[in-house]
Design a protein around this motif. Structure first.
Motif, PDB file in Angstrom:
ATOM      1  N   ALA A  72       0.680  -1.183   0.073  1.00  0.00           N
ATOM      2  CA  ALA A  72       0.022  -0.199  -0.068  1.00  0.00           C
ATOM      3  C   ALA A  72       0.849   1.261  -0.025  1.00  0.00           C
ATOM      4  O   ALA A  72       0.503   2.246  -0.550  1.00  0.00           O
ATOM      5  CB  ALA A  72      -0.999   0.242   1.194  1.00  0.00           C
ATOM      6  N   ASN A  73       2.016   1.369   0.654  1.00  0.00           N
ATOM      7  CA  ASN A  73       2.791   2.445   0.922  1.00  0.00           C
ATOM      8  C   ASN A  73       3.859   2.599  -0.350  1.00  0.00           C
ATOM      9  O   ASN A  73       4.413   3.426  -0.488  1.00  0.00           O
ATOM     10  CB  ASN A  73       3.437   2.350   2.314  1.00  0.00           C
ATOM     11  CG  ASN A  73       2.466   2.685   3.237  1.00  0.00           C
ATOM     12  OD1 ASN A  73       1.313   3.414   3.176  1.00  0.00           O
ATOM     13  ND2 ASN A  73       2.767   2.463   4.571  1.00  0.00           N
ATOM     14  N   SER A  74       4.210   1.309  -0.769  1.00  0.00           N
ATOM     15  CA  SER A  74       5.199   1.371  -1.720  1.00  0.00           C
ATOM     16  C   SER A  74       5.243   2.125  -2.915  1.00  0.00           C
ATOM     17  O   SER A  74       6.322   2.804  -3.372  1.00  0.00           O
ATOM     18  CB  SER A  74       5.694  -0.483  -2.188  1.00  0.00           C
ATOM     19  OG  SER A  74       5.705  -0.984  -1.153  1.00  0.00           O
ATOM     20  N   SER A  75       4.188   2.357  -3.416  1.00  0.00           N
ATOM     21  CA  SER A  75       3.887   3.240  -4.491  1.00  0.00           C
ATOM     22  C   SER A  75       4.269   4.707  -4.197  1.00  0.00           C
ATOM     23  O   SER A  75       4.887   5.277  -5.032  1.00  0.00           O
ATOM     24  CB  SER A  75       2.492   3.203  -5.162  1.00  0.00           C
ATOM     25  OG  SER A  75       2.209   2.023  -5.748  1.00  0.00           O
ATOM     26  N   ASP A  76       4.208   5.073  -3.235  1.00  0.00           N
ATOM     27  CA  ASP A  76       4.254   6.462  -2.750  1.00  0.00           C
ATOM     28  C   ASP A  76       6.064   6.780  -2.351  1.00  0.00           C
ATOM     29  O   ASP A  76       6.618   7.344  -2.919  1.00  0.00           O
ATOM     30  CB  ASP A  76       3.448   6.887  -1.268  1.00  0.00           C
ATOM     31  CG  ASP A  76       2.190   7.086  -1.377  1.00  0.00           C
ATOM     32  OD1 ASP A  76       1.820   7.178  -2.812  1.00  0.00           O
ATOM     33  OD2 ASP A  76       1.411   7.012  -0.585  1.00  0.00           O
ATOM     34  N   MET A  89      17.065   4.713 -14.405  1.00  0.00           N
ATOM     35  CA  MET A  89      16.603   3.442 -15.208  1.00  0.00           C
ATOM     36  C   MET A  89      16.069   2.469 -14.183  1.00  0.00           C
ATOM     37  O   MET A  89      16.750   2.337 -13.011  1.00  0.00           O
ATOM     38  CB  MET A  89      17.899   3.071 -15.687  1.00  0.00           C
ATOM     39  CG  MET A  89      18.671   3.476 -16.511  1.00  0.00           C
ATOM     40  SD  MET A  89      19.950   2.745 -17.417  1.00  0.00           S
ATOM     41  CE  MET A  89      21.059   2.602 -16.287  1.00  0.00           C
ATOM     42  N   VAL A  90      14.904   1.979 -14.472  1.00  0.00           N
ATOM     43  CA  VAL A  90      14.015   1.221 -13.479  1.00  0.00           C
ATOM     44  C   VAL A  90      14.431  -0.179 -13.803  1.00  0.00           C
ATOM     45  O   VAL A  90      13.960  -0.387 -15.107  1.00  0.00           O
ATOM     46  CB  VAL A  90      12.764   1.433 -13.229  1.00  0.00           C
ATOM     47  CG1 VAL A  90      12.106   0.399 -12.411  1.00  0.00           C
ATOM     48  CG2 VAL A  90      12.601   3.011 -12.677  1.00  0.00           C
ATOM     49  N   VAL A  91      14.944  -1.061 -13.071  1.00  0.00           N
ATOM     50  CA  VAL A  91      15.038  -2.426 -13.487  1.00  0.00           C
ATOM     51  C   VAL A  91      14.068  -3.256 -12.744  1.00  0.00           C
ATOM     52  O   VAL A  91      14.217  -3.234 -11.477  1.00  0.00           O
ATOM     53  CB  VAL A  91      16.384  -3.135 -13.317  1.00  0.00           C
ATOM     54  CG1 VAL A  91      16.472  -4.456 -13.564  1.00  0.00           C
ATOM     55  CG2 VAL A  91      17.433  -2.357 -13.990  1.00  0.00           C
ATOM     56  N   LEU A  92      12.982  -3.663 -13.581  1.00  0.00           N
ATOM     57  CA  LEU A  92      11.817  -4.448 -12.700  1.00  0.00           C
ATOM     58  C   LEU A  92      12.460  -6.024 -12.639  1.00  0.00           C
ATOM     59  O   LEU A  92      12.318  -6.939 -13.387  1.00  0.00           O
ATOM     60  CB  LEU A  92      10.741  -4.444 -13.343  1.00  0.00           C
ATOM     61  CG  LEU A  92       9.343  -4.894 -12.740  1.00  0.00           C
ATOM     62  CD1 LEU A  92       9.194  -3.893 -11.791  1.00  0.00           C
ATOM     63  CD2 LEU A  92       8.286  -4.688 -14.095  1.00  0.00           C
ATOM     64  N   LEU A 101       4.716   0.979  -9.847  1.00  0.00           N
ATOM     65  CA  LEU A 101       5.327   2.290 -10.483  1.00  0.00           C
ATOM     66  C   LEU A 101       4.390   3.091 -11.051  1.00  0.00           C
ATOM     67  O   LEU A 101       3.031   2.690 -11.445  1.00  0.00           O
ATOM     68  CB  LEU A 101       6.378   1.396 -11.651  1.00  0.00           C
ATOM     69  CG  LEU A 101       7.164   0.731 -11.262  1.00  0.00           C
ATOM     70  CD1 LEU A 101       8.047   0.038 -12.493  1.00  0.00           C
ATOM     71  CD2 LEU A 101       8.358   1.608 -10.549  1.00  0.00           C
ATOM     72  N   PRO A 102       4.595   4.268 -11.007  1.00  0.00           N
ATOM     73  CA  PRO A 102       3.735   5.503 -11.961  1.00  0.00           C
ATOM     74  C   PRO A 102       3.510   4.940 -13.354  1.00  0.00           C
ATOM     75  O   PRO A 102       4.453   4.119 -13.783  1.00  0.00           O
ATOM     76  CB  PRO A 102       4.522   6.660 -11.841  1.00  0.00           C
ATOM     77  CG  PRO A 102       5.829   6.431 -11.447  1.00  0.00           C
ATOM     78  CD  PRO A 102       6.058   4.839 -10.885  1.00  0.00           C
ATOM     79  N   ALA A 103       2.436   5.279 -13.882  1.00  0.00           N
ATOM     80  CA  ALA A 103       2.258   5.106 -15.234  1.00  0.00           C
ATOM     81  C   ALA A 103       3.230   5.643 -16.278  1.00  0.00           C
ATOM     82  O   ALA A 103       3.299   4.970 -17.319  1.00  0.00           O
ATOM     83  CB  ALA A 103       0.706   5.731 -15.731  1.00  0.00           C
ATOM     84  N   THR A 104       3.883   6.804 -16.013  1.00  0.00           N
ATOM     85  CA  THR A 104       4.976   7.234 -16.885  1.00  0.00           C
ATOM     86  C   THR A 104       6.271   7.256 -15.952  1.00  0.00           C
ATOM     87  O   THR A 104       6.190   7.655 -14.981  1.00  0.00           O
ATOM     88  CB  THR A 104       4.659   8.604 -17.392  1.00  0.00           C
ATOM     89  OG1 THR A 104       4.258   9.439 -16.546  1.00  0.00           O
ATOM     90  CG2 THR A 104       3.356   8.187 -18.415  1.00  0.00           C
ATOM     91  N   LEU A 105       7.378   6.938 -16.851  1.00  0.00           N
ATOM     92  CA  LEU A 105       8.701   7.195 -16.032  1.00  0.00           C
ATOM     93  C   LEU A 105       9.623   8.048 -16.863  1.00  0.00           C
ATOM     94  O   LEU A 105       9.330   8.186 -18.056  1.00  0.00           O
ATOM     95  CB  LEU A 105       9.418   5.736 -16.095  1.00  0.00           C
ATOM     96  CG  LEU A 105       8.809   4.694 -15.150  1.00  0.00           C
ATOM     97  CD1 LEU A 105       9.438   3.306 -15.320  1.00  0.00           C
ATOM     98  CD2 LEU A 105       8.789   5.137 -13.834  1.00  0.00           C
TER      99      LEU A 105
END
Length: 120
Positions: A72-76, A89-92, A101-105
Protein backbone atom coordinates in the motif's frame (compact mmCIF):
# COMPACT_ATOMS: atom_id res chain seq x y z
CA UNK A 1 28.21 12.52 -19.36
CA UNK A 2 27.06 11.24 -15.97
CA UNK A 3 25.50 7.84 -15.52
CA UNK A 4 21.82 7.75 -14.58
CA UNK A 5 20.86 6.20 -11.25
CA UNK A 6 19.47 2.65 -11.28
CA UNK A 7 16.52 1.42 -9.25
CA UNK A 8 16.36 -2.38 -8.97
CA UNK A 9 12.90 -3.39 -7.80
CA UNK A 10 12.82 -7.00 -6.68
CA UNK A 11 11.11 -9.56 -4.50
CA UNK A 12 13.71 -10.36 -1.82
CA UNK A 13 16.27 -8.37 0.17
CA UNK A 14 19.94 -8.35 -0.82
CA UNK A 15 22.14 -11.18 0.39
CA UNK A 16 22.97 -11.23 4.08
CA UNK A 17 25.23 -13.90 5.64
CA UNK A 18 22.80 -14.76 8.45
CA UNK A 19 19.75 -15.24 6.20
CA UNK A 20 18.67 -17.86 3.66
CA UNK A 21 19.15 -16.87 0.03
CA UNK A 22 17.03 -17.41 -3.04
CA UNK A 23 18.37 -17.64 -6.57
CA UNK A 24 16.77 -14.30 -7.36
CA UNK A 25 18.38 -12.53 -4.38
CA UNK A 26 21.79 -13.92 -5.40
CA UNK A 27 21.26 -12.75 -8.99
CA UNK A 28 20.00 -9.28 -8.09
CA UNK A 29 22.61 -8.63 -5.39
CA UNK A 30 25.36 -9.49 -7.84
CA UNK A 31 23.77 -7.32 -10.56
CA UNK A 32 23.62 -4.37 -8.14
CA UNK A 33 27.24 -4.91 -7.09
CA UNK A 34 28.46 -5.06 -10.71
CA UNK A 35 26.61 -1.89 -11.69
CA UNK A 36 27.96 -0.10 -8.61
CA UNK A 37 31.50 -1.21 -9.53
CA UNK A 38 30.94 0.39 -12.96
CA UNK A 39 30.12 3.73 -11.32
CA UNK A 40 26.33 3.65 -11.26
CA UNK A 41 24.40 4.84 -8.20
CA UNK A 42 22.27 1.77 -7.52
CA UNK A 43 19.31 1.47 -5.17
CA UNK A 44 18.07 -2.04 -4.38
CA UNK A 45 14.36 -1.95 -3.44
CA UNK A 46 12.23 -4.82 -2.13
CA UNK A 47 9.11 -5.39 -0.05
CA UNK A 48 10.43 -5.87 3.48
CA UNK A 49 7.39 -8.00 4.31
CA UNK A 50 8.29 -10.51 1.56
CA UNK A 51 8.96 -13.31 4.03
CA UNK A 52 12.75 -13.28 4.27
CA UNK A 53 13.12 -10.38 6.65
CA UNK A 54 15.22 -7.26 6.35
CA UNK A 55 18.77 -7.01 5.04
CA UNK A 56 20.30 -5.88 8.31
CA UNK A 57 23.86 -6.89 7.48
CA UNK A 58 24.25 -7.11 3.74
CA UNK A 59 27.29 -8.49 1.94
CA UNK A 60 28.26 -5.17 0.38
CA UNK A 61 27.76 -1.49 1.02
CA UNK A 62 28.34 -0.66 -2.64
CA UNK A 63 24.67 0.13 -3.27
CA UNK A 64 21.80 1.79 -1.41
CA UNK A 65 18.92 -0.15 0.05
CA UNK A 66 15.23 0.80 -0.02
CA UNK A 67 13.11 -1.64 1.98
CA UNK A 68 9.51 -0.90 1.00
CA UNK A 69 7.20 -1.20 3.99
CA UNK A 70 3.95 -2.49 2.49
CA UNK A 71 2.42 -2.77 -0.94
CA UNK A 72 0.00 0.00 0.00
CA UNK A 73 2.82 2.47 0.85
CA UNK A 74 5.32 1.22 -1.74
CA UNK A 75 3.89 3.22 -4.63
CA UNK A 76 4.35 6.45 -2.67
CA UNK A 77 7.87 5.48 -1.59
CA UNK A 78 8.83 4.66 -5.19
CA UNK A 79 7.31 7.88 -6.54
CA UNK A 80 9.30 9.85 -3.96
CA UNK A 81 12.54 8.05 -4.94
CA UNK A 82 11.86 8.59 -8.65
CA UNK A 83 11.14 12.30 -8.12
CA UNK A 84 14.51 12.66 -6.36
CA UNK A 85 16.40 10.69 -9.04
CA UNK A 86 15.65 12.23 -12.42
CA UNK A 87 15.96 10.01 -15.50
CA UNK A 88 16.58 6.91 -13.41
CA UNK A 89 16.73 3.54 -15.10
CA UNK A 90 14.26 1.16 -13.47
CA UNK A 91 15.03 -2.54 -13.57
CA UNK A 92 11.97 -4.56 -12.75
CA UNK A 93 13.31 -7.72 -11.18
CA UNK A 94 9.92 -9.17 -10.42
CA UNK A 95 7.12 -8.49 -12.92
CA UNK A 96 4.27 -8.35 -10.38
CA UNK A 97 5.71 -5.13 -8.93
CA UNK A 98 5.07 -3.16 -12.13
CA UNK A 99 1.77 -2.11 -10.59
CA UNK A 100 3.73 -0.18 -7.93
CA UNK A 101 5.33 2.10 -10.53
CA UNK A 102 3.77 5.30 -11.84
CA UNK A 103 2.13 5.12 -15.27
CA UNK A 104 4.96 7.15 -16.83
CA UNK A 105 8.68 7.23 -16.07
CA UNK A 106 11.32 9.80 -17.04
CA UNK A 107 13.89 7.09 -17.78
CA UNK A 108 13.82 3.62 -19.32
CA UNK A 109 12.14 0.57 -17.79
CA UNK A 110 13.90 -2.78 -18.13
CA UNK A 111 12.41 -6.16 -17.33
CA UNK A 112 14.85 -8.70 -15.91
CA UNK A 113 13.17 -11.72 -17.39
CA UNK A 114 14.67 -15.01 -16.28
CA UNK A 115 13.22 -18.22 -14.93
CA UNK A 116 14.46 -18.05 -11.33
CA UNK A 117 11.81 -20.45 -10.03
CA UNK A 118 13.27 -23.22 -12.16
CA UNK A 119 16.72 -22.54 -10.75
CA UNK A 120 15.69 -22.68 -7.08
Amino acid sequence: MSKPPILLLTEHPPLAPQQPATGLSVRHTRMAQCWAEEGYAVTYAWLSASGLGKAASATSESFARLPLTTKANSSDELRRWLSQNANAMVVLGYWEFESLLPATLDGPLFLDYVAPRLLE
